[in-house]
Enzyme design. Structure first.
Site, short mmCIF file in Angstrom:
data_model
loop_
_atom_site.label_atom_id
_atom_site.label_comp_id
_atom_site.label_asym_id
_atom_site.label_seq_id
_atom_site.Cartn_x
_atom_site.Cartn_y
_atom_site.Cartn_z
N HIS A 289 0.86 -1.19 0.00
CA HIS A 289 0.00 0.00 0.00
C HIS A 289 0.90 1.24 0.00
CE1 HIS A 289 -2.89 3.02 1.23
NE2 HIS A 289 -3.83 2.18 0.86
N GLU B 195 -3.71 1.86 -7.44
CA GLU B 195 -4.13 2.93 -6.55
C GLU B 195 -3.27 4.17 -6.80
OE1 GLU B 195 -6.44 1.31 -2.95
OE2 GLU B 195 -4.36 1.56 -2.37
C1 PEP Z 1 -6.93 2.89 0.24
O1 PEP Z 1 -6.54 3.23 1.32
O2 PEP Z 1 -6.54 1.83 -0.27
C2 PEP Z 1 -7.89 3.76 -0.44
C3 PEP Z 1 -8.19 3.52 -1.69
O3 PEP Z 1 -8.43 4.79 0.29
P1 PEP Z 1 -9.66 5.75 -0.13
O4 PEP Z 1 -10.73 4.87 -0.69
O5 PEP Z 1 -10.06 6.41 1.15
O6 PEP Z 1 -9.13 6.69 -1.15
#
Ligand code: PEP
Length: 248
Positions: free
Chosen positions: A95, A166
């Site tokens: 992450h 992400e």
């Molecule tokens: C995450 O922490 O993996 C994430 C996607 O957070 P958020 O949905 O709050 O942007």
């Protein structure tokens, strides 16, 4: 329309309490059935109560990190063997908050993914670029480099991981990648997986970054987006359930 069954995984991050968890998990289990796979990745101390609360359901649970080591003098770390004892199905690795605040390298992330698979736990491997990297036109190179380390370390097992794209600039900011922006990176990642494993067409690539009930359906409708990794919106049962419903 993709034949891949979608997965929506909540990342609770460092949130929760016994009472809040019980209410949240009851809200999720009470909304079943879902037309997608659903999981929650909870803080380590809450694995036990989560396992109990979800035992009679088809909702899976997991952790947000693991050690790359099997056991030993690694104070504060948690091994995948321990996670397996709690019935974890998934573990998030790489992450961006771990990469940023704990200086996790691409190779350490890959080693964690390998350790997880060795104990039968599916790693959800996060990749994503920062805003500066996107603005410098480096998005493709960054995510390819991050995924490449994992592909090479997992070898013939690469097809067993879940990948989560992400973009760092979209996490917790309320700023979401457009479906087109996300799809472009997902297609790139799928092509990279295709060059490495015969299983790429069946692999799940999740999108994460400010997914909410009102934007989930359009993101999930993209051909290479197979569900979501959900942070903030996974802490409210109604929002998380609505996102799961959008992943039909
Ligand atoms: C995450 O922490 O993996 C994430 C996607 O957070 P958020 O949905 O709050 O942007």
């Amino acid at each position: 329309m993709s034949a891949r069954r979608k997965l929506v995984a909540g990342n609770w991050k460092m949130h929760g309490s016994h009472s809040a968890n019980a209410e949240l998990l009851a809200g999720i289990t009470g909304a079943r059935p879902f037309a997608c796979d659903v999981a929650v990745c909870v803080p380590f101390p809450y694995l036990s109560e989560t396992a109990v609360a979800l035992a009679a359901s088809d909702i899976r649970w997991g952790a947000q990190d693991c050690s790359a080591h099997d056991q030993g003098s690694y104070t504060g770390e948690v091994s995948v063997g321990m996670l397996a004892e709690f019935g974890c199905r998934y573990v998030i690795v790489g992450h961006s908050e771990r990469r940023q605040y704990h200086q996790e390298s691409d190779q350490l992330v890959a080693d964690k993914a390998r350790a997880a698979l060795a104990r039968g736990i599916t790693p959800i491997v996060c990749v994503g670029e920062t805003l500066a990297q996107r603005e410098a036109g480096e998005t493709d190179a960054v995510v390819k480099r991050q995924l490449s380390a994992v592909i090479h370390t997992l070898g013939h097992c690469a097809g067993e991981m879940v990948v989560a794209y992400e973009p760092v600039w979209a996490i917790g900011t309320g700023r979401t990648a457009t479906p087109e922006q996300a799809q472009a990176v997902h297609a790139l990642l799928r092509a990279q997986l295709q060059a490495a494993t015969a299983h790429a067409a069946g692999m799940k690539i999740l999108y994460g970054g400010s997914v909410k009930p009102d934007n989930a359906a359009t993101l999930f409708a993209q051909p290479d987006i197979d569900g979501g990794l959900i942070g903030g919106a996974s802490l409210k049962a109604a929002d998380f359930v609505a996102i799961c419903r959008a992943a039909a």
